[in-house]
Design an enzyme around this catalytic site. Structure first.
Site, PDB file in Angstrom:
ATOM      1  N   LYS A 253       0.797  -1.218  -0.043  1.00  0.00           N
ATOM      2  CA  LYS A 253      -0.022  -0.082   0.342  1.00  0.00           C
ATOM      3  C   LYS A 253       0.836   1.155  -0.016  1.00  0.00           C
ATOM      4  O   LYS A 253       1.771   1.666   0.959  1.00  0.00           O
ATOM      5  CB  LYS A 253      -1.206  -0.123   1.318  1.00  0.00           C
ATOM      6  CG  LYS A 253      -1.813   1.328   1.195  1.00  0.00           C
ATOM      7  CD  LYS A 253      -2.620   1.144   2.610  1.00  0.00           C
ATOM      8  CE  LYS A 253      -3.369   2.563   2.883  1.00  0.00           C
ATOM      9  NZ  LYS A 253      -4.235   2.676   4.097  1.00  0.00           N
ATOM     10  N   ASP A 258      -2.518  10.305   3.748  1.00  0.00           N
ATOM     11  CA  ASP A 258      -3.810   9.789   3.893  1.00  0.00           C
ATOM     12  C   ASP A 258      -4.705  10.982   4.725  1.00  0.00           C
ATOM     13  O   ASP A 258      -4.558  10.626   6.120  1.00  0.00           O
ATOM     14  CB  ASP A 258      -4.097   8.327   4.621  1.00  0.00           C
ATOM     15  CG  ASP A 258      -5.537   7.936   4.813  1.00  0.00           C
ATOM     16  OD1 ASP A 258      -6.324   8.746   4.101  1.00  0.00           O
ATOM     17  OD2 ASP A 258      -5.639   7.012   5.548  1.00  0.00           O
ATOM     18  N   LYS A 265     -10.002  12.820   8.438  1.00  0.00           N
ATOM     19  CA  LYS A 265      -9.551  12.622   9.718  1.00  0.00           C
ATOM     20  C   LYS A 265      -9.583  13.708  10.559  1.00  0.00           C
ATOM     21  O   LYS A 265      -9.177  14.857  10.147  1.00  0.00           O
ATOM     22  CB  LYS A 265      -8.171  12.019   9.599  1.00  0.00           C
ATOM     23  CG  LYS A 265      -8.075  10.681   8.993  1.00  0.00           C
ATOM     24  CD  LYS A 265      -6.797  10.071   8.727  1.00  0.00           C
ATOM     25  CE  LYS A 265      -6.722   8.667   8.237  1.00  0.00           C
ATOM     26  NZ  LYS A 265      -7.349   7.695   8.968  1.00  0.00           N
ATOM     27  N   ASP A 276       1.556   6.214   5.706  1.00  0.00           N
ATOM     28  CA  ASP A 276       0.526   5.131   5.014  1.00  0.00           C
ATOM     29  C   ASP A 276       1.192   4.574   3.764  1.00  0.00           C
ATOM     30  O   ASP A 276       0.309   3.816   3.234  1.00  0.00           O
ATOM     31  CB  ASP A 276      -0.791   5.979   4.739  1.00  0.00           C
ATOM     32  CG  ASP A 276      -2.121   5.033   4.957  1.00  0.00           C
ATOM     33  OD1 ASP A 276      -1.739   4.220   5.667  1.00  0.00           O
ATOM     34  OD2 ASP A 276      -3.197   5.385   4.456  1.00  0.00           O
ATOM     35  N   ASP A 335     -12.147   7.339   3.684  1.00  0.00           N
ATOM     36  CA  ASP A 335     -10.966   6.996   4.617  1.00  0.00           C
ATOM     37  C   ASP A 335     -10.782   5.622   4.300  1.00  0.00           C
ATOM     38  O   ASP A 335      -9.465   5.165   4.818  1.00  0.00           O
ATOM     39  CB  ASP A 335     -11.123   7.533   5.996  1.00  0.00           C
ATOM     40  CG  ASP A 335      -9.782   7.649   6.609  1.00  0.00           C
ATOM     41  OD1 ASP A 335      -8.790   7.649   6.037  1.00  0.00           O
ATOM     42  OD2 ASP A 335      -9.884   7.758   7.957  1.00  0.00           O
ATOM     43  N   GLU A 337      -9.474   3.944   2.152  1.00  0.00           N
ATOM     44  CA  GLU A 337      -8.960   4.018   0.667  1.00  0.00           C
ATOM     45  C   GLU A 337      -7.792   2.900   0.504  1.00  0.00           C
ATOM     46  O   GLU A 337      -7.686   2.467  -0.900  1.00  0.00           O
ATOM     47  CB  GLU A 337      -8.338   5.477   0.461  1.00  0.00           C
ATOM     48  CG  GLU A 337      -6.870   5.534   1.054  1.00  0.00           C
ATOM     49  CD  GLU A 337      -6.670   5.349   2.620  1.00  0.00           C
ATOM     50  OE1 GLU A 337      -7.664   5.617   3.104  1.00  0.00           O
ATOM     51  OE2 GLU A 337      -5.705   4.942   2.947  1.00  0.00           O
ATOM     52  N   ARG A 339      -7.885  -0.066   0.985  1.00  0.00           N
ATOM     53  CA  ARG A 339      -8.309  -1.499   0.309  1.00  0.00           C
ATOM     54  C   ARG A 339      -8.840  -1.101  -1.177  1.00  0.00           C
ATOM     55  O   ARG A 339      -8.771  -2.145  -2.088  1.00  0.00           O
ATOM     56  CB  ARG A 339      -9.853  -1.856   1.029  1.00  0.00           C
ATOM     57  CG  ARG A 339     -10.664  -0.794   1.207  1.00  0.00           C
ATOM     58  CD  ARG A 339     -11.570  -1.245   2.338  1.00  0.00           C
ATOM     59  NE  ARG A 339     -11.296  -0.998   3.546  1.00  0.00           N
ATOM     60  CZ  ARG A 339     -11.967  -0.992   4.660  1.00  0.00           C
ATOM     61  NH1 ARG A 339     -12.957  -1.613   4.818  1.00  0.00           N
ATOM     62  NH2 ARG A 339     -11.101  -0.696   5.941  1.00  0.00           N
TER      63      ARG A 339
HETATM   64  N1  BES Z   1      -4.390   4.363   6.961  1.00  0.00           N
HETATM   65  C1  BES Z   1      -5.390   4.183   7.774  1.00  0.00           C
HETATM   66  C2  BES Z   1      -5.487   3.086   8.723  1.00  0.00           C
HETATM   67  C3  BES Z   1      -4.614   3.671   9.873  1.00  0.00           C
HETATM   68  C4  BES Z   1      -5.005   4.384  11.069  1.00  0.00           C
HETATM   69  C5  BES Z   1      -3.434   3.083  10.256  1.00  0.00           C
HETATM   70  C6  BES Z   1      -4.324   4.883  12.023  1.00  0.00           C
HETATM   71  C7  BES Z   1      -2.876   3.384  11.310  1.00  0.00           C
HETATM   72  C8  BES Z   1      -3.228   4.266  12.371  1.00  0.00           C
HETATM   73  C9  BES Z   1      -6.619   3.785   6.802  1.00  0.00           C
HETATM   74  O1  BES Z   1      -6.541   4.245   5.446  1.00  0.00           O
HETATM   75  C10 BES Z   1      -7.990   4.080   7.436  1.00  0.00           C
HETATM   76  O2  BES Z   1      -8.078   5.281   7.555  1.00  0.00           O
HETATM   77  N2  BES Z   1      -8.751   3.257   7.786  1.00  0.00           N
HETATM   78  C11 BES Z   1      -9.918   3.374   8.407  1.00  0.00           C
HETATM   79  C12 BES Z   1     -10.946   2.356   8.079  1.00  0.00           C
HETATM   80  C13 BES Z   1     -12.287   2.780   8.359  1.00  0.00           C
HETATM   81  C14 BES Z   1     -12.936   4.168   7.831  1.00  0.00           C
HETATM   82  C15 BES Z   1     -13.305   1.759   7.858  1.00  0.00           C
HETATM   83  C16 BES Z   1      -9.735   3.335   9.852  1.00  0.00           C
HETATM   84  O3  BES Z   1      -8.966   2.331  10.363  1.00  0.00           O
HETATM   85  O4  BES Z   1     -10.280   4.174  10.808  1.00  0.00           O
HETATM   86 ZN    ZN Z   2      -4.697   4.820   4.756  1.00  0.00          ZN
HETATM   87 MN    MN Z   3      -7.528   6.000   5.222  1.00  0.00          MN
END
Ligand code: BES
Ligand code: ZN
Ligand code: MN
Length: 506
Positions: A253, A258, A265, A276, A335, A337, A339
């Site tokens: 990835k 992000d 966020k 990220d 968010d 993104e 996947r």
């Molecule tokens: N890059 C983030 C995941 C992440 C968040 C990694 C905090 C490390 C610390 C990912 O893109 C993301 O934002 N995931 C969301 C998914 C949700 C919207 C279903 C998450 O984990 O909040």
């Molecule tokens: Zn992300």
């Molecule tokens: Mn995200």
């Protein structure tokens, strides 16, 4: 950091000139006739040296020892983990002094294995790593050379060579992960991959927005469309085996920043979303190590790289996009993104007729909640592949933990407006993300590593860890040695998965 491996007996260690001598002392150390053993034995007897891993005792200008500084350090039972702790602690002490060349003496340890040397080298590299790229006056680390001293070379040389390659790979991964997003754009990441393409047996190809549009990667494109930075799709090939050998495909990835997009966020700690792209960085690191070791295996690295930004062109919650696989996706949360960029890369991976595909991603905050910073999340419906990865995690001290993939977890991804939604509810977020990816990985043996908790550290020690480069490298090297029937078992299980998925679709 420069590393060297040297054979010296205990008496010769005492006469070897160096700025510092780090001596690992194991539990149950019995002493000996040389100055070094005598010193260690005396320190233990007097109660001034504890042998718990990482406990230190420093001395200066010690009679009978040529090195100016001597650091005795407890090594516990001399397991790889304890060797790492010990060397890390001792090297840490030397960081603040003036020492440039240090001996790391493993001679007092019983039953030295290749893994012992690797643990020592990794700890040294880790303790002396310093990010400098965006500092105008980088604090120079004085310690520049580590000479690992053992009694007999032959048995541990392989561990040393592997460790050097690994250290180079991890350094590269950390460098790119640590760079801020304005110094690590998709284009700069692609340039780094092109640099790797100059190394032996590595080829790099980079696709831009036009090519990606033509291919039909609608999911990847939808993430990138909110940013002024153009996306890059990086294809790395390491060709170490015959042309016809099915490759292992690694997908990293590569979200270089992000923000969350329109589903933006919160401001606190958002800077950490420069990390990220740690999955992508780990793929670059693995290729750096492969170039060093030249193993007989074929490996493909795929990196979908872009920013996730809000803006007037950004994808909106509720938008439906068509992935490369043809499946339509309702983007309920912009968010989620990771996947979206990974699913198109997974579909693309099938064209390599891979032996196995492993994606590596900082995918979910939920995985951080589940496993913290100790183990990465491992998801796979292929037993053989899951076992190989878990084993590689153990052997490299870069741990992961198997997570479930029951179909019931996919219920929440159902929607009235597309084939699948990109998010389910909050519960089980790491698993539902993996279930989303699994839909795009039906045609090969697939595993997913969620490294959201392990790829970087927050707080005072904020910075990339270089994980899971050690795990991935051990996994790949084990594939080289795997008996043909073991390889085949991965294949036949892939065929079984294929059949099963076909059945559930019908
Ligand atoms: N890059 C983030 C995941 C992440 C968040 C990694 C905090 C490390 C610390 C990912 O893109 C993301 O934002 N995931 C969301 C998914 C949700 C919207 C279903 C998450 O984990 O909040
Ligand atoms: Zn992300
Ligand atoms: Mn995200």
């Amino acid at each position: 950091m420069d590393f060297e491996l040297k054979t010296l007996n205990r008496a010769l260690v005492c006469t070897e000139k160096a700025d510092a001598l780090i001596v690992l002392v194991p539990e149950g150390f019995a002493g000996g006739g040389d100055a070094l053993s005598a010193l260690a034995a005396l320190a233990i007897k007097s109660g001034d040296l504890e042998l718990k891993p990482g406990k230190l005792l420093s001395a200066y200008r010690t009679p009978g020892i040529a090195a100016a500084r001597v650091v005795l350090v407890g090594a516990g039972d001399a397991s790889e983990k304890n060797i790492r702790t010990a060397v890390h602690a001792a090297t840490g002490v030397l960081k603040s002094g003036n020492a440039q060349r240090a001996l790391v003496c493993l001679n007092l340890l019983p039953a030295l294995m290749p893994g012992s040397v690797r643990a020592a080298v990794m700890a040294c590299a880790e303790a002396t790593y310093a990010y400098t790229t965006t500092k105008s006056k980088p604090a120079a680390v004085k310690l520049q050379q580590a000479v690992v001293v053992v009694d007999g070379l032959v048995e541990v040389q392989s561990g040393f060579d592997k460790a050097i390659a690994l250290a180079k790979g991890m350094d590269l991964a950390k460098e790119w992960a640590n760079r801020p997003a304005n110094h690590a754009t998709p284009t700069l990441l692609a340039d780094a991959a092109k640099e790797l393409g100059k190394l032996r047996r590595i080829k790099t190809e980079v696709l831009g927005p036009k090519e990606i549009e033509k291919l039909g990667m609608g999911a990847f494109l939808s993430v990138a469309q909110g940013s002024a930075e153009p996306l890059r799709f990086i294809v790395l090939r390491y060709e170490g085996a015959a042309r016809g050998e099915a490759p292992v495909v690694l997908i990293g990835k590569g979200i270089t920043f992000d923000t969350g997009g329109i589903s933006i966020k919160p401001a606190a700690d958002m800077d950490e979303m420069k990390f990220d792209m740690c999955g992508a960085a780990s793929v670059l690191g693995v290729f750096r190590a492969l170039a060093e070791l030249q193993p007989v295996i074929n490996v493909v690295g795929l990196i979908p790289a872009c920013e996730n930004m809000p803006g007037d062109r950004a994808v909106k919650p509720g938008d439906v996009v068509t992935s490369l696989s043809g499946q339509t996706i309702e983007i309920l949360n912009t968010d989620a993104e990771g996947r979206l960029v990974l699913c198109d890369a997974l579909t693309y991976a099938a064209s390599f007729k891979p032996r196995a595909v492993v994606d590596i991603a900082t995918l979910t905050g939920a995985c951080v909640v589940a496993l913290g910073g100790v183990r990465s999340g491992l998801f796979s419906s292929n037993e053989a592949l899951a076992e190989s990865l878990a084993r590689a995690g153990e052997s490299s001290q870069d741990l992961c933990w198997r997570m479930p993939l029951d179909d019931d977890y996919a219920e929440g991804l159902k929607t009235n407006f597309a084939d699948v939604a990109n998010v389910a509810g909050r519960a089980g977020g790491a698993v539902t993300a993996a279930k989303f990816l699994q839909r795009f990985a039906a045609d090969f043996a697939w595993a997913h590593l969620d490294i959201a908790g392990t790829a970087w550290k927050s707080g005072q020690a904020k910075g990339a860890t270089g994980r899971p480069v050690p795990l991935l490298l051990d996994f790949l090297l084990a594939q080289v040695n795997a008996a043909p029937d073991e390889k085949a078992s991965v294949k036949s299980k892939a065929a079984k998965t294929r059949a099963a998925v076909a059945k559930t679709r019908a």
